[in-house]
Design an enzyme around this catalytic site. Structure first.
Site, PDB file in Angstrom:
ATOM      1  N   CYS A 176       6.497  -7.914  -1.120  1.00  0.00           N
ATOM      2  CA  CYS A 176       6.131  -6.490  -0.978  1.00  0.00           C
ATOM      3  C   CYS A 176       4.618  -6.349  -0.832  1.00  0.00           C
ATOM      4  CB  CYS A 176       6.604  -5.714  -2.207  1.00  0.00           C
ATOM      5  SG  CYS A 176       5.889  -4.058  -2.317  1.00  0.00           S
TER       6      CYS A 176
ATOM      7  N   CYS B 257       3.076  -4.432  -4.141  1.00  0.00           N
ATOM      8  CA  CYS B 257       3.120  -4.975  -5.507  1.00  0.00           C
ATOM      9  C   CYS B 257       1.746  -5.537  -5.897  1.00  0.00           C
ATOM     10  CB  CYS B 257       4.183  -6.067  -5.615  1.00  0.00           C
ATOM     11  SG  CYS B 257       5.848  -5.442  -5.954  1.00  0.00           S
TER      12      CYS B 257
ATOM     13  N   ASN C  56      -5.092   3.597   4.071  1.00  0.00           N
ATOM     14  CA  ASN C  56      -4.022   3.071   4.915  1.00  0.00           C
ATOM     15  C   ASN C  56      -4.597   2.110   5.960  1.00  0.00           C
ATOM     16  OD1 ASN C  56      -1.799   2.856   6.818  1.00  0.00           O
ATOM     17  ND2 ASN C  56      -0.950   4.683   5.834  1.00  0.00           N
ATOM     18  N   ASP C  57      -4.033   0.908   6.016  1.00  0.00           N
ATOM     19  CA  ASP C  57      -4.531  -0.095   6.959  1.00  0.00           C
ATOM     20  C   ASP C  57      -4.220   0.291   8.414  1.00  0.00           C
ATOM     21  OD1 ASP C  57      -5.428  -1.750   4.798  1.00  0.00           O
ATOM     22  OD2 ASP C  57      -3.350  -2.382   4.492  1.00  0.00           O
TER      23      ASP C  57
ATOM     24  N   HIS D 103       7.933  -2.448  -8.841  1.00  0.00           N
ATOM     25  CA  HIS D 103       8.554  -2.295  -7.528  1.00  0.00           C
ATOM     26  C   HIS D 103       9.803  -1.400  -7.581  1.00  0.00           C
ATOM     27  CE1 HIS D 103       9.270  -3.749  -3.416  1.00  0.00           C
ATOM     28  NE2 HIS D 103      10.546  -3.913  -3.732  1.00  0.00           N
TER      29      HIS D 103
ATOM     30  N   ASN E 152       7.541   9.907   1.372  1.00  0.00           N
ATOM     31  CA  ASN E 152       8.796   9.668   2.090  1.00  0.00           C
ATOM     32  C   ASN E 152       9.580   8.702   1.227  1.00  0.00           C
ATOM     33  OD1 ASN E 152       7.977  11.113   4.426  1.00  0.00           O
ATOM     34  ND2 ASN E 152       6.867   9.300   5.138  1.00  0.00           N
TER      35      ASN E 152
ATOM     36  N   GLY F 139      12.361   7.214   6.638  1.00  0.00           N
ATOM     37  CA  GLY F 139      11.314   6.434   7.292  1.00  0.00           C
ATOM     38  C   GLY F 139      10.404   5.679   6.351  1.00  0.00           C
TER      39      GLY F 139
ATOM     40  N   SER G 262       8.874   2.742   4.525  1.00  0.00           N
ATOM     41  CA  SER G 262       8.863   1.380   5.031  1.00  0.00           C
ATOM     42  C   SER G 262       9.130   0.378   3.918  1.00  0.00           C
ATOM     43  CB  SER G 262       7.507   1.108   5.678  1.00  0.00           C
ATOM     44  OG  SER G 262       6.467   1.419   4.767  1.00  0.00           O
TER      45      SER G 262
ATOM     46  N   HIS H  72       9.069   0.145  -2.731  1.00  0.00           N
ATOM     47  CA  HIS H  72       8.075   0.254  -3.812  1.00  0.00           C
ATOM     48  C   HIS H  72       7.643   1.719  -3.943  1.00  0.00           C
ATOM     49  CE1 HIS H  72       4.978  -1.841  -6.370  1.00  0.00           C
ATOM     50  NE2 HIS H  72       4.620  -0.565  -6.430  1.00  0.00           N
TER      51      HIS H  72
ATOM     52  N   HIS I 115       5.885   4.821  -3.799  1.00  0.00           N
ATOM     53  CA  HIS I 115       4.564   5.159  -3.268  1.00  0.00           C
ATOM     54  C   HIS I 115       4.626   6.442  -2.464  1.00  0.00           C
ATOM     55  CE1 HIS I 115       6.492   3.330   0.233  1.00  0.00           C
ATOM     56  NE2 HIS I 115       5.597   3.932   0.995  1.00  0.00           N
TER      57      HIS I 115
ATOM     58  N   GLN J 148       1.793   9.093   0.139  1.00  0.00           N
ATOM     59  CA  GLN J 148       0.628   9.030   1.004  1.00  0.00           C
ATOM     60  C   GLN J 148      -0.162  10.322   0.865  1.00  0.00           C
ATOM     61  OE1 GLN J 148       1.011   7.574   5.050  1.00  0.00           O
ATOM     62  NE2 GLN J 148       3.184   7.164   4.742  1.00  0.00           N
TER      63      GLN J 148
ATOM     64  N   HIS K   5       1.870  21.785  -0.822  1.00  0.00           N
ATOM     65  CA  HIS K   5       1.042  22.664  -0.020  1.00  0.00           C
ATOM     66  C   HIS K   5       0.054  23.340  -0.947  1.00  0.00           C
ATOM     67  CE1 HIS K   5       3.966  23.051   3.602  1.00  0.00           C
ATOM     68  NE2 HIS K   5       3.050  22.122   3.784  1.00  0.00           N
TER      69      HIS K   5
ATOM     70  N   HIS L 211       7.390  21.235  -1.601  1.00  0.00           N
ATOM     71  CA  HIS L 211       8.659  21.287  -0.865  1.00  0.00           C
ATOM     72  C   HIS L 211       9.350  19.939  -1.008  1.00  0.00           C
ATOM     73  CE1 HIS L 211       7.706  24.902   1.590  1.00  0.00           C
ATOM     74  NE2 HIS L 211       6.482  24.443   1.611  1.00  0.00           N
TER      75      HIS L 211
ATOM     76  N   LYS M  95      22.070  15.387   7.836  1.00  0.00           N
ATOM     77  CA  LYS M  95      21.914  16.575   8.672  1.00  0.00           C
ATOM     78  C   LYS M  95      20.931  16.216   9.781  1.00  0.00           C
ATOM     79  CE  LYS M  95      21.242  20.848   9.976  1.00  0.00           C
ATOM     80  NZ  LYS M  95      22.277  21.505  10.803  1.00  0.00           N
ATOM     81  N   PHE M  96      21.340  16.405  11.025  1.00  0.00           N
ATOM     82  CA  PHE M  96      20.417  16.188  12.140  1.00  0.00           C
ATOM     83  C   PHE M  96      19.855  17.529  12.572  1.00  0.00           C
ATOM     84  CE2 PHE M  96      22.912  12.295  12.374  1.00  0.00           C
ATOM     85  CZ  PHE M  96      21.917  11.349  12.627  1.00  0.00           C
TER      86      PHE M  96
ATOM     87  N   TYR N  75      20.614  22.837  18.694  1.00  0.00           N
ATOM     88  CA  TYR N  75      20.321  24.245  18.420  1.00  0.00           C
ATOM     89  C   TYR N  75      19.046  24.380  17.591  1.00  0.00           C
ATOM     90  CZ  TYR N  75      21.111  29.173  17.570  1.00  0.00           C
ATOM     91  OH  TYR N  75      20.959  30.533  17.539  1.00  0.00           O
TER      92      TYR N  75
HETATM   93  P1  H2U Z   1       5.616   4.841   4.288  1.00  0.00           P
HETATM   94  O1  H2U Z   1       6.562   3.967   3.539  1.00  0.00           O
HETATM   95  O2  H2U Z   1       5.805   6.318   3.940  1.00  0.00           O
HETATM   96  O3  H2U Z   1       5.648   4.546   5.752  1.00  0.00           O
HETATM   97  O4  H2U Z   1       4.131   4.492   3.786  1.00  0.00           O
HETATM   98  C1  H2U Z   1       3.618   3.192   3.799  1.00  0.00           C
HETATM   99  C2  H2U Z   1       2.284   3.165   4.494  1.00  0.00           C
HETATM  100  O5  H2U Z   1       1.646   1.954   4.145  1.00  0.00           O
HETATM  101  C3  H2U Z   1       2.387   3.184   6.019  1.00  0.00           C
HETATM  102  O6  H2U Z   1       1.744   4.362   6.493  1.00  0.00           O
HETATM  103  C4  H2U Z   1       0.862   1.522   5.224  1.00  0.00           C
HETATM  104  C5  H2U Z   1       1.637   1.934   6.467  1.00  0.00           C
HETATM  105  O7  H2U Z   1       0.736   2.216   7.513  1.00  0.00           O
HETATM  106  N1  H2U Z   1       0.636   0.082   5.080  1.00  0.00           N
HETATM  107  C6  H2U Z   1      -0.628  -0.403   4.850  1.00  0.00           C
HETATM  108  O8  H2U Z   1      -1.582   0.389   4.825  1.00  0.00           O
HETATM  109  N2  H2U Z   1      -0.818  -1.732   4.631  1.00  0.00           N
HETATM  110  C7  H2U Z   1       0.180  -2.661   4.667  1.00  0.00           C
HETATM  111  O9  H2U Z   1      -0.040  -3.827   4.411  1.00  0.00           O
HETATM  112  C8  H2U Z   1       1.546  -2.250   5.083  1.00  0.00           C
HETATM  113  C9  H2U Z   1       1.800  -0.786   5.181  1.00  0.00           C
HETATM  114 ZN    ZN Z   2       4.662  25.091   1.823  1.00  0.00          ZN
END
Ligand code: H2U
Ligand code: ZN
Length: 352
Positions: free
Chosen positions: A56, A59, A81-82, A118, A156, A162, A164, A167, A169, A171, A283, A300, A312-313, A317
């Site tokens: 991971c 971790c 974020n990388d 984790h 998320n 979505g 990833s 663990h 976390h 954003q 918000h 929210h 739900k998709f 509509y």
């Molecule tokens: P999500 O699980 O919500 O996608 O958030 C994980 C974020 O972690 C994702 O935006 C970042 C991805 O860009 N990330 C890193 O910054 N470094 C990493 O080594 C892998 C993922």
């Molecule tokens: Zn709002």
């Protein structure tokens, strides 16, 4: 005008509801869930998540995709974020040619780890552990708000939304522009305040407390399935006193919020007896030094599931006309309230 919803024919028949916070209408097609479903099924969430996963990237002590090593953190951990979608040094520029307009955007994206464990999702935390996450959201908002007016805290959860990595976390994306949802809420809250001298969401909360969509309330907080919910089990978390931004929350408000969040999330997990996917986020008023008494902080929760394996998709509509939902907000609130109650009584029994 009838003030008793259940005395109208609306609840069992197709109708539209108004979202006072976005100024948009949605279609409610009650009792449409009995239709046959042969579409995609969501994969059941992973079972047996370990407390530490050597592969991971979140971790403690592990190496991330860009080769950097995480510290051996013991509580929460924040890094840039990388693969950030916003950059602070994006050059200032704008473009306009007739109907074509563009402008540069400056900002930054943080990844915030809720726990070194984790497997310790927010829903499995004690209220005291969840409090560290509430404090992290607030402290990061304060710091990022010094450089950028819009601070979007979100999570998320689950592959269906979505995420990833399991663990725990979230954003934070902070940027120089007020984006679409912020603009809509700014406009509706401002015009309500200008017309009445009161806060739209404080008035809304008072109208909902103790009602059919209330999932839990105390002096400081209301958790509610909003009257205008679009996602099947959507919820809204609103402070019951005026608060514009996360850093303004006091000690007691944070403690009560931590308890409410854990209660809601355990209810979500209890609903289909599996970790419940969602996107959630706060918000808060823009951090631009402008007094915004009309702005009320709120969170929210947008979970995608209608049944355990059916999502739900928001497609034809919904994309082309307006949001549509299949069960009423009142039915969703009943089911969520039962899930919350049954998890609480199990916890009481195991404690007693
Ligand atoms: P999500 O699980 O919500 O996608 O958030 C994980 C974020 O972690 C994702 O935006 C970042 C991805 O860009 N990330 C890193 O910054 N470094 C990493 O080594 C892998 C993922
Ligand atoms: Zn709002």
């Amino acid at each position: 005008m009838n003030k008793d919803l259940s005395a109208t024919a609306l609840l069992s028949r197709p109708h539209r509801r108004y979202n006072a916070l976005t100024g948009e209408w949605l279609l409610v097609s009650a009792e449409r869930t009995s239709r046959p479903w042969r579409g995609s099924a969501e994969a059941p969430p992973l079972a047996d998540v370990p407390a530490y996963d050597p592969s991971c990237y979140l971790c403690p002590g592990n190496t991330r995709a860009n080769g950097e090593q995480n510290p051996r953190y013991e509580s929460t951990f924040v890094f840039t974020n990388d693969f950030a979608a916003l950059q602070p040094d994006s050059p200032v520029a704008s473009f306009e040619d007739g109907l074509l307009r563009a402008s540069s955007e400056q900002g930054t994206c943080k990844v915030i780890c809720f726990s070194p464990r984790h497997d310790l999702t927010l829903s499995l935390m004690s209220a005291a552990q969840a409090r560290t996450v509430v404090d992290l959201w607030s402290a990061q908002s304060e710091t990022l708000g010094k450089s950028f007016p819009w601070v979007q805290v979100f999570e998320n959860r689950g592959s269906a939304m979505g995420a990833s990595n399991p663990h725990p976390h979230g954003q934070i994306w902070a940027g120089s522009a007020i984006p679409r949802e912020g603009e809509k809420e700014e406009a509706t809250q401002r015009s309500y305040f200008e017309a009445t001298g009161r806060s739209l969401l404080l008035d809304y909360a008072e109208q909902e407390v103790g009602g059919p969509r209330d999932l839990g309330s105390d002096d400081d907080w209301l958790v509610v399935v909003p009257f205008w919910a679009a996602w099947p089990f959507e919820t809204l978390v609103i402070p019951r006193r005026p608060v514009s931004r996360l850093p303004e929350l006091g000690d007691r408000q944070r403690d009560l919020l931590s308890g409410r969040l854990v209660e809601l999330l355990r209810g979500y997990d209890g609903l289909f007896d599996a970790p419940f996917p969602y996107s959630m986020g706060w918000h808060q008023a823009p951090f631009d030094g402008v007094e915004r008494p009309h702005w009320q902080l709120h969170a929210h929760f947008y979970p995608p599931l209608l049944h355990a394996t059916v999502r739900k998709f928001m497609v034809g509509y919904e994309l082309l006309s307006e949001s549509q939902r299949d069960i009423t907000a009142e039915v969703a609130a009943d089911r969520l309230r039962s899930a919350i109650d049954s998890v609480s009584s199990k916890l009481d029994q195991s404690a007693g």
